[in-house]
Design a protein around this motif. Structure first.
Motif, mmCIF file in Angstrom:
data_model
loop_
_atom_site.group_PDB
_atom_site.id
_atom_site.type_symbol
_atom_site.label_atom_id
_atom_site.label_comp_id
_atom_site.label_asym_id
_atom_site.label_seq_id
_atom_site.Cartn_x
_atom_site.Cartn_y
_atom_site.Cartn_z
ATOM 1 N N HIS A 436 -160.737 -7.550 -56.304
ATOM 2 C CA HIS A 436 -161.636 -7.714 -55.170
ATOM 3 C C HIS A 436 -162.751 -8.725 -55.449
ATOM 4 N N VAL A 437 -162.931 -9.107 -56.707
ATOM 5 C CA VAL A 437 -163.866 -10.191 -57.028
ATOM 6 C C VAL A 437 -163.273 -11.526 -56.580
ATOM 7 N N PRO A 440 -162.849 -11.285 -51.990
ATOM 8 C CA PRO A 440 -164.043 -10.504 -51.606
ATOM 9 C C PRO A 440 -163.853 -9.680 -50.348
ATOM 10 N N LYS A 443 -163.126 -5.951 -50.743
ATOM 11 C CA LYS A 443 -164.103 -5.063 -51.381
ATOM 12 C C LYS A 443 -164.578 -3.963 -50.447
ATOM 13 N N LYS A 444 -164.777 -4.287 -49.184
ATOM 14 C CA LYS A 444 -165.293 -3.311 -48.231
ATOM 15 C C LYS A 444 -164.285 -2.202 -47.962
ATOM 16 N N TYR A 446 -160.956 -1.704 -49.983
ATOM 17 C CA TYR A 446 -160.231 -1.186 -51.144
ATOM 18 C C TYR A 446 -160.792 -1.796 -52.424
ATOM 19 N N LYS A 447 -162.016 -1.398 -52.737
ATOM 20 C CA LYS A 447 -162.654 -1.862 -53.961
ATOM 21 C C LYS A 447 -162.068 -1.124 -55.159
ATOM 22 N N SER A 448 -161.698 -1.879 -56.168
ATOM 23 C CA SER A 448 -161.106 -1.294 -57.372
ATOM 24 C C SER A 448 -162.183 -1.066 -58.425
ATOM 25 N N THR A 449 -162.095 0.047 -59.130
ATOM 26 C CA THR A 449 -163.107 0.372 -60.135
ATOM 27 C C THR A 449 -162.707 -0.040 -61.548
ATOM 28 N N ASP A 496 -156.745 3.894 -56.286
ATOM 29 C CA ASP A 496 -157.762 3.314 -57.165
ATOM 30 C C ASP A 496 -157.684 3.865 -58.581
#
Length: 735
Positions: A436-437, A440, A443-444, A446-449, A496
Motif C-alpha cells: 500500500h506504500v 497509496p 491504504k484506505k 486494505y492497508k497491510s500491517t 491482513d
C-alpha cells in the motif's frame, strides 16, 4: 472402553552405530490402541550402493515416516501394509560391523484395540531377515486373513482386558453421530448419523461393531481409505450442500469481464471490458471485491488461496455434492486474472479502479462510466512484497486443485501457475516493501500491517505444490526467526494477518516444525474458545466490530482443520460447528443471503440492488427500503453488533456489506462440516500432492493424534531441548 482415536500415525527414527550382534533383533510392545517396536539390523556386508528395508505389517497401517531414510514406496491394503525405506545420501554407506537401528511407534486403525503387536516380515537388501510368529513372507490376501478374523482375536483380548471395568461403558446401543461434543452418552443433534454398523457399499470400507462384555458400540473402522470414498447417508441440521452451491453462485455474481456462455447469474452481463494496464495490458476479468466494482488484488488473491485450501482439503465433499467443477471454475476465474496482472517477473498489477471514485457511483457494473479505469502496479522501484507473495500463494494453491482434477498430471496451466508463482515469490523476497506504500489508493481500504506472514505463507504453498525443498527450508527458517510460533495479534485470521493460517499449514506439511506448530494451533483454538469477553450473548466469536462473521468463519475453518489433524478433535469440531450454525440460523436468523430463515434482504451490493434493465439504478435505489431486486445467493454479510443486533439495510454497510474474503473461509468451514457428517472417521490424505509424491524429499507427515495418545519426538529435537535446558542450568549454577 472407548478412547479418542485418530486414524493412525507411525513415526520411525533411524540411526546406526556399532554392535557385536550377528542376528536381527525385533522387539515390540502393544498397549491397546498402539504399539512400538525396535529393529536392530547388523551389517554383514558394506552397503556401497545404499540400503533398502521392506516392512510388511499384518495390519492396515496408513503410512510411516523415517527421519533418516526416504519412504520410497507404500502399499496399503485391507489387512496388510508394506513400506519400503531407502537410505539418504549421508547414510548411504554402512560399514561391516555397524548396526542399523529402527525405532517406531504406531497406532492400530481407528476402533481396533489389541494387547499384541501385528505380525511383521522384515526384508533388508531383498532378503528376509526377520519373520514374526505366524507371519508369511508374502502378503496374504483378504480372503486368508480378513478384518473379521483379526477382530475376533482382538474381541477376546479386549473382553478379558475390560472384564472388571464398568466405568466407561454406554447404556444400551450408542448411535455414531459423527460429531460428538461429549465423551458420555449425549448425542449431538446437529449431525444425526446412522448406526456405526454400516455396510461396505455405504462407505467403501469394512466396518463392524466390536462386542465386549459390556456391549459397547465401536466407532467405524476404516481399514483402507478408498480413492473416491462414498458418502454415508447423514441428516444434518442445515443443508450444507445447498450452502456450498449458493456460495459458489455468489462468486459468479462477483465476476468482472466477459462472462462465459454458461453464466448462471441471469442479471449479470459483461462489464469493465476496457480494463487495461499502463501499457495497454489486458486486465479484464477477475472479481469485484465487495458491493462495489474495484478489483483489489490483495484480498482477491487471499480469497482464492483460502477457497483453494478448502477445495484441496475437502475434495471428496465437492466431488460428491456435484460442485467440484464449479469450485474449480471459481478458482480458475481468479487465477486467469492474476496471470494477466503479472505482466513480467517483477511487475504485478495490484488494483484496477479507484476506490474513492468508484464509491461515488451506485449502479450496475455493466453500466459503469465509460473509459479506462486507472490501474496500479508494483515493480522493482515500487515493490509490494505482501501483494506479490499472496498472489504467488493463490497460484500455487490453485495449481494443487487443478492438478488433482487432472488426476495428478502437471497440465500446461499448472506449469504456468507454478512458473508465475515462483517468479512472484522471488520478486517478493528480493524487493521488500508494503504494497500500500506503492499503491497509496489501497491504504484506505486494505492497508497491510506486515509482509512477513505472506512470505512464509507463499513459501509453504509453493512447497506443497512443487515439493522443492528450498521453499520449506525458507519457510521454516523465517517461521522460527520471526517468532511465528506465537499467537496471532488479537487472534484474527484474515487477508491482513495470516499467522494462524501459516501455523495450520505448517502442521500439514512441515516435517521439522509440524509438531511444534501443532502445539501452537492447539493453543490458538483454545484461546479463541476461552475468551468469553469476546463472545456475544448468542455465542458468536466477536473479534472485530466490522464484519465479525468473516473472522469467526475464518477461525472456524482453521479449527476444523485442526480437528481433522487430531488437535482437540471433539471440542474444536463442536466449537467450529456452533460458530457456523450461528450464521446459518441458530442466532434466530440466517446471515447468508438466499438461505434459511430471515435471511438478509438488503445486502450492501450495487448489482443485485438494481432493478431489471432498462429501469434506472442510482442512489435512490440504495436508500430505498425495498429488498434488493435480485437475490445475491450465498453471500455472507458482515454480521451483527456485539449485542447480536442486525439491521438489514443497504446503507448499514458495516453489517450488510458482502465481500470475496467473507465467503472464502466460511465456505471451507461448511465443507468441513459436510465432510465430518458424511465421511465420519475418514482421515484426509495428501499422498497425491507433489510434496508427498515419489521424487520429492519429504513424502509423509505425522498424523497429529488426539489428546491422551502417545506421540514420538525425534531424537534430534529432544537433544536440542535437553541441551538448551543444560545450558540454562549451568549458567544459573555458575551465576
Amino acid at each position: 472402553m472407548i478412547l479418542p482415536l485418530s486414524i493412525f500415525a507411525v513415526i520411525i527414527s533411524c540411526s546406526y552405530g556399532q554392535n557385536t550382534s550377528t542376528s536381527t533383533i525385533y522387539n515390540s510392545t502393544a498397549w491397546g490402541d498402539a504399539f512400538k517396536g525396535e529393529i536392530k539390523i547388523p551389517i554383514s556386508q558394506q552397503t556401497s550402493n545404499g540400503w533398502r528395508i521392506r516392512l510388511l505389517f499384518y495390519s492396515p497401517i496408513p503410512r510411516i515416516e523415517c527421519w533418516s531414510g526416504i519412504v520410497e514406496e507404500a502399499e496399503i491394503g485391507e489387512t496388510t501394509s508394506e513400506f519400503t525405506i531407502i537410505n539418504k545420501p549421508y547414510n548411504k554407506v554402512l560399514q561391516v560391523g555397524a548396526i542399523l537401528l529402527v525405532n517406531f511407534n504406531a497406532n492400530f486403525p481407528t476402533g481396533v484395540y489389541s494387547l499384541i503387536s501385528p505380525p511383521v516380515v522384515i526384508r533388508f537388501q531383498g532378503k528376509i531377515i526377520f519373520r514374526s510368529s505366524g507371519a508369511s513372507p508374502t502378503p496374504r490376501s483378504p480372503e486368508t486373513i480378513s478384518t473379521t478374523d483379526l477382530l475376533s482375536l482382538l474381541n477376546s483380548l479386549e473382553a478379558e482386558f475390560n472384564s472388571n471395568s464398568t466405568n466407561n461403558t454406554t447404556n444400551g446401543n450408542t448411535t455414531n453421530t459423527g460429531n460428538t461434543e461429549n465423551n458420555g452418552n449425549v448425542q449431538n443433534t446437529d449431525n444425526i448419523q446412522p448406526s456405526a454398523t454400516t455396510t461396505e457399499s455405504q462407505n467403501n470400507s469394512a466396518t463392524t461393531n466390536i462386542s465386549t462384555a459390556t456391549t459397547t458400540t465401536r466407532p467405524t473402522i476404516i481399514t483402507q481409505r478408498p480413492r473416491n470414498p462414498v458418502p454415508i447417508p447423514a441428516v444434518t441440521k442445515y443443508n450444507y450442500t445447498e450452502i456450498l452451491h449458493k456460495s459458489l453462485l455468489f462468486y459468479e455474481a462477483q465476476r468482472s469481464g466477459r462472462l462465459p456462455p454458461g453464466n448462471r447469474i441471469p442479471w449479470r452481463g459483461n462489464s469493465a471490458m476496457n480494463d487495461r494496464g499502463n501499457n495497454g495490458e489486458d486486465l479484464t476479468g477477475g472479481y469485484y471485491d465487495a458491493g462495489d466494482h474495484v478489483k483489489f488484488g490483495f484480498p482477491m488473491a487471499f480469497s482464492i488461496t483460502l477457497l483453494a485450501w478448502g477445495v484441496v482439503e475437502y475434495w471428496d465433499v465437492y466431488r460428491t455434492t456435484g460442485e467440484l467443477d464449479n469450485a474449480i471454475d471459481a478458482l480458475k476465474w481468479g487465477t486467469d486474472y492474476l496471470l494477466k496482472a503479472h505482466v513480467s517477473p517483477n511487475v504485478l498489477y495490484g488494483q484496477v479502479g479507484d476506490g474513492v471514485a468508484d464509491h461515488r457511483y451506485w449502479g450496475r457494473p455493466e453500466e459503469m462510466p465509460s473509459g479506462n479505469r486507472p490501474a496500479f502496479k508494483v515493480d522493482r522501484r515500487n515493490p509490494g512484497t505482501d501483494l506479490a507473495a499472496e498472489t504467488a500463494a493463490a497460484m500455487a494453491a490453485t495449481s494443487l486443485a487443478i492438478r488433482r482434477k487432472a488426476n495428478g498430471s502437471e497440465t500446461p496451466y499448472v506449469r504456468n501457475l507454478l512458473t508465475h508463482a515462483k517468479q512472484l515469490f522471488n520478486f517478493a523476497t528480493t524487493y521488500r516493501k508494503l504494497y500500500h506504500v506503492s499503491i497509496p489508493g489501497a491504504k484506505k481500504f486494505y492497508k497491510s500491517t506486515s509482509f512477513k506472514d505472506e512470505l512464509i505463507w507463499a513459501a509453504l504453498w509453493i512447497y506443497r505444490a512443487t515439493g522443492e525443498d528450498k521453499y520449506i527450508r525458507d519457510a521454516e527458517g523465517k517461521y522460527m526467526n520471526w517468532g511465528f510460533f506465537q499467537l496471532p495479534h488479537k487472534l484474527r485470521f484474515s487477508w491482513d494477518d495470516k499467522k494462524a493460517g501459516v501455523q495450520m499449514l505448517m502442521v500439514q506439511v512441515s516435517r521439522n516444525l509440524g509438531y511444534g506448530a501443532k502445539r501452537t494451533v492447539k493453543n490458538y483454538c483454545s484461546a479463541v474458545r476461552s475468551r468469553n469477553s469476546n463472545y456475544t450473548e448468542g455465542g458468536l466469536l466477536y473479534l472485530h466490530e466490522w464484519s465479525p462473521l468473516r473472522y469467526a468463519a475464518n477461525t472456524a475453518f482453521i479449527c476444523q482443520m485442526a480437528s481433522q489433524a487430531g488437535i482437540d478433535s471433539e471440542v474444536n469440531a463442536a466449537w467450529a460447528r456452533r460458530q457456523i450454525h450461528y450464521m446459518l440460523g441458530d442466532s434466530g436468523r440466517s446471515y447468508v443471503v438466499g438461505f434459511g430463515t430471515r435471511s438478509p434482504q438488503r445486502p450492501h451490493h450495487r448489482a443485485s440492488s438494481c432493478p431489471p434493465r432498462p429501469q434506472q439504478c442510482n442512489w435512490s435505489t440504495k436508500e430505498s427500503l425495498r429488498p434488493n431486486h435480485f437475490v445475491l445467493n450465498g453471500a455472507l454479510v458482515g454480521g451483527p453488533d456485539y449485542n447480536d443486533n442486525f439491521q438489514d439495510r443497504r446503507n448499514n454497510f458495516k453489517q450488510s456489506e458482502v465481500a470475496l474474503d467473507y465467503n472464502a473461509g466460511f465456505q471451507g468451514a461448511v465443507a468441513a462440516l459436510q465432510y465430518q457428517a458424511v465421511f465420519p472417521n475418514l482421515e484426509i490424505l495428501r499422498n497425491h500432492e507433489p510434496w508427498f509424491l515419489p521424487g520429492s524429499t519429504v513424502r509423509t507427515t505425522t498424523t497429529i493424534r488426539p489428546r491422551g495418545s502417545a506421540t514420538a519426538v525425534s531424537p534430534q529435537i529432544l537433544m536440542l531441548i535437553l541441551s538448551v535446558f543444560a545450558s540454562l542450568f549451568f549458567t544459573y549454577s555458575l551465576g
